[in-house]
Design a protein around this motif. Structure first.
Motif, PDB file in Angstrom:
ATOM      1  N   GLN A   1       0.840  -1.205   0.000  1.00 11.28           N
ATOM      2  CA  GLN A   1       0.000   0.000   0.000  1.00 11.28           C
ATOM      3  C   GLN A   1       0.873   1.253   0.000  1.00 11.28           C
ATOM      4  O   GLN A   1       0.614   2.208  -0.740  1.00 11.28           O
ATOM      5  N   PHE A   2       1.902   1.243   0.832  1.00  8.98           N
ATOM      6  CA  PHE A   2       2.797   2.400   0.869  1.00  8.98           C
ATOM      7  C   PHE A   2       3.464   2.616  -0.480  1.00  8.98           C
ATOM      8  O   PHE A   2       3.474   3.728  -1.012  1.00  8.98           O
ATOM      9  N   LEU A   3       4.029   1.554  -1.035  1.00  6.88           N
ATOM     10  CA  LEU A   3       4.773   1.684  -2.282  1.00  6.88           C
ATOM     11  C   LEU A   3       3.878   2.187  -3.413  1.00  6.88           C
ATOM     12  O   LEU A   3       4.272   3.065  -4.186  1.00  6.88           O
ATOM     13  N   THR A   4       2.649   1.650  -3.483  1.00  5.28           N
ATOM     14  CA  THR A   4       1.731   2.063  -4.550  1.00  5.28           C
ATOM     15  C   THR A   4       1.382   3.536  -4.437  1.00  5.28           C
ATOM     16  O   THR A   4       1.519   4.301  -5.402  1.00  5.28           O
ATOM     17  N   TYR A   5       0.948   3.942  -3.258  1.00 13.34           N
ATOM     18  CA  TYR A   5       0.440   5.310  -3.121  1.00 13.34           C
ATOM     19  C   TYR A   5       1.551   6.350  -3.057  1.00 13.34           C
ATOM     20  O   TYR A   5       1.330   7.513  -3.400  1.00 13.34           O
ATOM     21  N   ILE A   6       2.749   5.942  -2.641  1.00 13.94           N
ATOM     22  CA  ILE A   6       3.836   6.909  -2.675  1.00 13.94           C
ATOM     23  C   ILE A   6       4.307   7.110  -4.107  1.00 13.94           C
ATOM     24  O   ILE A   6       4.730   8.209  -4.498  1.00 13.94           O
ATOM     25  N   LEU A   7       4.199   6.069  -4.939  1.00 12.76           N
ATOM     26  CA  LEU A   7       4.484   6.234  -6.362  1.00 12.76           C
ATOM     27  C   LEU A   7       3.419   7.096  -7.030  1.00 12.76           C
ATOM     28  O   LEU A   7       3.731   7.993  -7.828  1.00 12.76           O
ATOM     29  N   VAL A   8       2.166   6.835  -6.691  1.00 13.13           N
ATOM     30  CA  VAL A   8       1.072   7.627  -7.265  1.00 13.13           C
ATOM     31  C   VAL A   8       1.225   9.093  -6.875  1.00 13.13           C
ATOM     32  O   VAL A   8       1.173   9.999  -7.724  1.00 13.13           O
TER      33      VAL A   8
END
Length: 410
Positions: free
Chosen positions: A213-220
């Motif tokens: 979740q962190f990796l996805t939304y920090i990329l977004v």
């Protein structure tokens, strides 16, 4: 009354620390054409000094977190501010664009300590029930930066020499350093047993990045948040050289467009009473993509005059104040522990991606607004694709329309 005065002074100092780096980015934007002419180089080369600054901020944040815990808040803070002052003076006396690019990197390494230390000191110095209020006031102080800095930079460029901007930045930082020394409490005690071994520090960051979740939304959030960096890197050349604005007029324009992002952050508070963070992120990305495509069409066909372009950019930049804060909230939600490491990694990713995008503006510079607007829209498209891929692989795609306040996904 005295307690209120001390509270206001403390917030003001912490806010000033937080604005060192944003001020350093925004103030010299109106001077890009003048710097290029004076150093006998191109606008695209001057734009690389912005890229180097953003990369310096990204790298510096990863180091200051552990240092502020190990040695206390004051010693790393003072060291960083002195580095910033020395590098600012160095920028003022540079005679080549390569030297300016290098000194801007060093300036960022020093100045970014203010951002990290201010957040840590808020947690140290305010009771739990006052932290949110203090952060809100801090955000308000920071929000003034993109409205004041480019306007001031425009006047300095028009009436003095661009070198004086960096002398002024050094003087401002010296005043902040003096205020910190005499008015700022020490904060938390040093954690002398904390290990600064690279392996242990890296292990914490790896644990953070393993959270999907962190990796996805920090990329977004990082990719979508890089769109304004494309605007920042390219706008002075576009509006001063292409549309004939003076540096002073550009400064006022930049301040006006900053209102779009500031106003959207206030609107976000209202929207969160009815919609989840996830719904706001997706909606903002969709409308930004549509507006971005319209801007590309208008610029590439020559249909837009300066006022039409300004209006469309205002609408586009509003989405930054909606998508990025909500993506950040979702990315940090899983961390009851390691929140500091997650915040540092988030700051690193944002600035690193922003630095790459601003560098691409320089690489694709062709004397028109097209590289800037293509990269702005491209950032939004890529952020949306990352989010859709995540929803598809996790089976969450069918739930994105769910309404209701609160943080989602959890």
């Amino acid at each position: 009354m005295k307690q209120q005065k001390n509270y206001f002074l403390l917030v003001l100092i912490l806010g000033a620390l937080s604005t060192i780096s944003p001020f350093s980015v925004d103030m010299y934007l109106p001077a890009f054409p003048a710097i290029a002419e004076n150093l006998n180089t191109s606008i695209s080369q001057v734009q690389l000094s912005l890229t180097s600054y953003l990369i310096g901020i990204a790298i510096g944040q990863l180091f200051y977190g552990p240092l502020l815990d190990k040695f206390g808040r004051k010693k790393p803070l003072y060291a960083g501010l002195w580095i910033y002052i020395a590098a600012s003076v160095g920028c003022a006396f540079t005679q080549s664009v390569d030297a300016l690019i290098a000194m801007r990197f060093v300036q960022a390494i020093g100045g970014c300590v203010g951002m990290v230390a201010a957040q840590a000191l808020v947690r140290d110095l305010f009771p739990v029930n006052k932290i949110a209020q203090a952060l809100a006031l801090l955000t308000l102080v920071i929000a003034v930066s993109p409205m004041v800095a480019p306007t001031l930079g425009g006047y300095l460029t028009a009436h003095f020499h661009w070198h004086w901007m960096f002398i002024l930045l050094a003087a401002i930082c010296a005043a902040i350093l003096f205020a910190c020394k005499w008015q700022l409490p020490d904060g938390a005690d040093p954690e002398r047993d904390l290990s600064l071994r690279p392996g242990k520090v890296a292990k914490k960051y790896r644990e953070v990045l393993r959270n999907k979740q962190f990796l996805t939304y920090i990329l977004v959030g990082g990719i979508a948040g890089a769109a304004p960096f494309a605007y920042i890197a390219g706008s002075s050349d576009v509006f001063i050289n292409n549309y004939g604005l003076t540096p002073t007029e550009y400064g006022w324009l930049f301040a006006f467009l900053a209102v779009a992002m500031i106003g959207a952050t206030q609107l976000n508070h209202v929207l969160l009473n009815r919609y989840s963070n996830r719904t706001i992120v997706i909606t903002a990305l969709c409308y930004q993509l549509v507006v971005g495509i319209l801007i590309i069409a208008g610029v590439s066909t020559g249909f837009f005059n300066v006022w039409m372009l300004i209006g469309m950019l205002f609408i586009f930049l509003t989405g930054h104040g909606l998508s990025v804060p909500n993506a950040a909230a979702i990315s940090l939600a899983p961390f009851a522990k390691n929140a500091g490491s997650a915040s540092a990694m988030m700051g690193f990713m944002r600035m690193a991606i922003g630095g790459i995008v601003s560098g691409l503006v320089s690489v694709f510079h062709n004397g028109t607004a097209l590289p800037m607007v293509l990269l702005m829209a491209g950032c939004i498209l890529l952020a949306g694709l990352v989010l859709m891929y995540h929803y598809h692989t996790t089976g969450e795609l069918h739930t994105w329309r769910k309404k209701g306040p609160g943080l989602s996904p959890r």
